[in-house]
Write an enzyme that holds these catalytic residues in place. Sequence first.
Site, PDB file in Angstrom:
ATOM      1  N   LEU A   1       0.015  -3.609   0.762  1.00  0.00           N
ATOM      2  CA  LEU A   1       1.416  -3.913   1.053  1.00  0.00           C
ATOM      3  C   LEU A   1       2.300  -3.195   0.033  1.00  0.00           C
ATOM      4  O   LEU A   1       1.950  -3.122  -1.149  1.00  0.00           O
ATOM      5  CB  LEU A   1       1.662  -5.418   0.965  1.00  0.00           C
TER       6      LEU A   1
ATOM      7  N   GLU B   1      -5.833  -4.331  -3.208  1.00  0.00           N
ATOM      8  CA  GLU B   1      -4.856  -5.268  -3.786  1.00  0.00           C
ATOM      9  C   GLU B   1      -5.513  -6.635  -3.868  1.00  0.00           C
ATOM     10  O   GLU B   1      -6.727  -6.723  -3.929  1.00  0.00           O
ATOM     11  CB  GLU B   1      -3.572  -5.264  -2.942  1.00  0.00           C
TER      12      GLU B   1
ATOM     13  N   LYS C   1       4.062  -5.971   6.652  1.00  0.00           N
ATOM     14  CA  LYS C   1       4.058  -7.376   6.220  1.00  0.00           C
ATOM     15  C   LYS C   1       4.067  -8.267   7.461  1.00  0.00           C
ATOM     16  O   LYS C   1       5.080  -8.873   7.836  1.00  0.00           O
ATOM     17  CB  LYS C   1       5.245  -7.678   5.305  1.00  0.00           C
TER      18      LYS C   1
ATOM     19  N   TYR D   1       7.420 -10.861   8.293  1.00  0.00           N
ATOM     20  CA  TYR D   1       8.057 -11.866   7.429  1.00  0.00           C
ATOM     21  C   TYR D   1       8.364 -11.275   6.067  1.00  0.00           C
ATOM     22  O   TYR D   1       7.893 -10.193   5.709  1.00  0.00           O
ATOM     23  CB  TYR D   1       7.164 -13.112   7.285  1.00  0.00           C
TER      24      TYR D   1
HETATM   25  N1  PDD Z   1       2.891 -12.158  -0.678  1.00  0.00           N
HETATM   26  N2  PDD Z   1       0.208  -7.886  -1.196  1.00  0.00           N
HETATM   27  C1  PDD Z   1       0.122  -8.865  -0.290  1.00  0.00           C
HETATM   28  C2  PDD Z   1      -1.010  -8.847   0.675  1.00  0.00           C
HETATM   29  C3  PDD Z   1       1.092  -9.896  -0.263  1.00  0.00           C
HETATM   30  O1  PDD Z   1       1.011 -10.865   0.655  1.00  0.00           O
HETATM   31  C4  PDD Z   1       2.131  -9.889  -1.224  1.00  0.00           C
HETATM   32  C5  PDD Z   1       3.202 -10.940  -1.268  1.00  0.00           C
HETATM   33  C6  PDD Z   1       2.184  -8.829  -2.159  1.00  0.00           C
HETATM   34  C7  PDD Z   1       3.280  -8.723  -3.179  1.00  0.00           C
HETATM   35  O2  PDD Z   1       4.487  -8.319  -2.575  1.00  0.00           O
HETATM   36  P1  PDD Z   1       5.904  -8.698  -3.179  1.00  0.00           P
HETATM   37  O3  PDD Z   1       5.909  -8.212  -4.562  1.00  0.00           O
HETATM   38  O4  PDD Z   1       6.862  -7.973  -2.295  1.00  0.00           O
HETATM   39  O5  PDD Z   1       6.053 -10.202  -3.097  1.00  0.00           O
HETATM   40  C8  PDD Z   1       1.203  -7.848  -2.113  1.00  0.00           C
HETATM   41  C9  PDD Z   1       3.947 -13.092  -0.389  1.00  0.00           C
HETATM   42  C10 PDD Z   1       4.729 -13.515  -1.570  1.00  0.00           C
HETATM   43  C11 PDD Z   1       3.405 -14.214   0.457  1.00  0.00           C
HETATM   44  O6  PDD Z   1       2.712 -13.910   1.419  1.00  0.00           O
HETATM   45  O7  PDD Z   1       3.704 -15.380   0.198  1.00  0.00           O
END
Ligand code: PDD
Length: 286
Positions: free
Chosen positions: A207, A183, A150, A32
Site C-alpha cells: 500500500l 509490508e 486500499k 476506504y
Molecule cells: N492501515 N499497509 C497496509 C496494508 C495498511 O492497511 C495500512 C494502513 C498501511 C499504512 O498506511 P497509512 O500510513 O496510509 O495509514 C500500510 C489502516 C490504518 C487500516 O486499515 O486501519
Amino acid sequence: MSTVFLNGDYMPIEEAKISPLDRGFLFGDGIYEVIPSYFGQMVGFQGHIDRMNDGLKAIGIELNWSDRQWKKLCDTLSEKNGAGSLGIYLHVSRGADTKRFHAFPKNITPTIFAMAFEIPLPKIPDLATVGKGYSLISNEDLRWQRCQIKSTSLLGNVLHFQDSYEAGSQETLLYNSNNELTEASAANIFIVKNGIIATPIQDNQILAGITRRLVIDILAKDGSMLLEERTITLDEVNAADEIWITSSSKEIAPITMLNNKAVGDGKVGSIWLKAATLYSENKFSY
Ligand code: PDD
C-alpha cells in the site's frame, strides 16, 4: 454514541443502515481511508484523498467529490464526535445492486459511509517512556497482486493479522515468494542497518502508505539521515539493527522482537528516536 455519515446524512451509528445487496457487503467492492485527526487537525489529508481518488479510479467507481467536500465531511465528523484523537474512516462502495452479479452494474449510485473512532494520542517520542516496543511474527505474503489499492476487501490482511494476534504479537511482517520484504498486514515497514534506513519500493506489492510517504519526505527535508527505497531481503530484515512499522494510527512504531528473537540489541533504537521526533514535529505541515 457516535455520529456517522451515510449517503448525505449524519445520524447516530445505530440508525445507519445499508442494503444487503450493497456490493461493499457482498464483494468487498469498495475503497476506504483512515485519516488521523488530533483535536480537529488532520495529518496528511491531501495524500489520503488523492490515494482514495486513485483507488476509486483503479476499480472504476465514478464519484466526483471535491477535496473541499471531503474536508467538510471530515471536519464535521470530528466536531460531532468530540474533536479529540480520532481516526476518520471514509468508505466508498460501488453501491447497492438489485441482484448478486459479479460484473459492474450500470447506473448505480456509490454508497458513501464515514465514521470517526478514537485512536491513541501519539506520545512525544522518548526512550524512557516508549516501553519495550512491538513484537512481530513473519509469514509469506498470501494476499493479492494489487496491494497498492486500499480496497475494503481485507480478508487477506485480516487472516495475516489474526496469525500475529493468536501468537501474542502485534503484527505480521510479510515477504513475497522471492523472500523479499513487502509490508505488514496493516502497516508499512522500515529497517535500519549501520545507520542507514531502508524501506521497500512503492509497487503493487504494498500500500502507498501516507505515513511512509511523510516519513520519507520529512527525513529527506531534514537531510541528516540516509534513507533508501529499494528491494529488501528477508536476510536483511533478520539482521537489521532496528525495524519500524508505520501507519496513520501508529505513526512510527519501533519493533524489538521478530519471531521471538530480539531485533538488534532488543532495545528501542536511537535512529527510531530521531526519526519519530522529526515526524512528530513536522507531521502537521502535510
Ligand atoms: N492501515 N499497509 C497496509 C496494508 C495498511 O492497511 C495500512 C494502513 C498501511 C499504512 O498506511 P497509512 O500510513 O496510509 O495509514 C500500510 C489502516 C490504518 C487500516 O486499515 O486501519
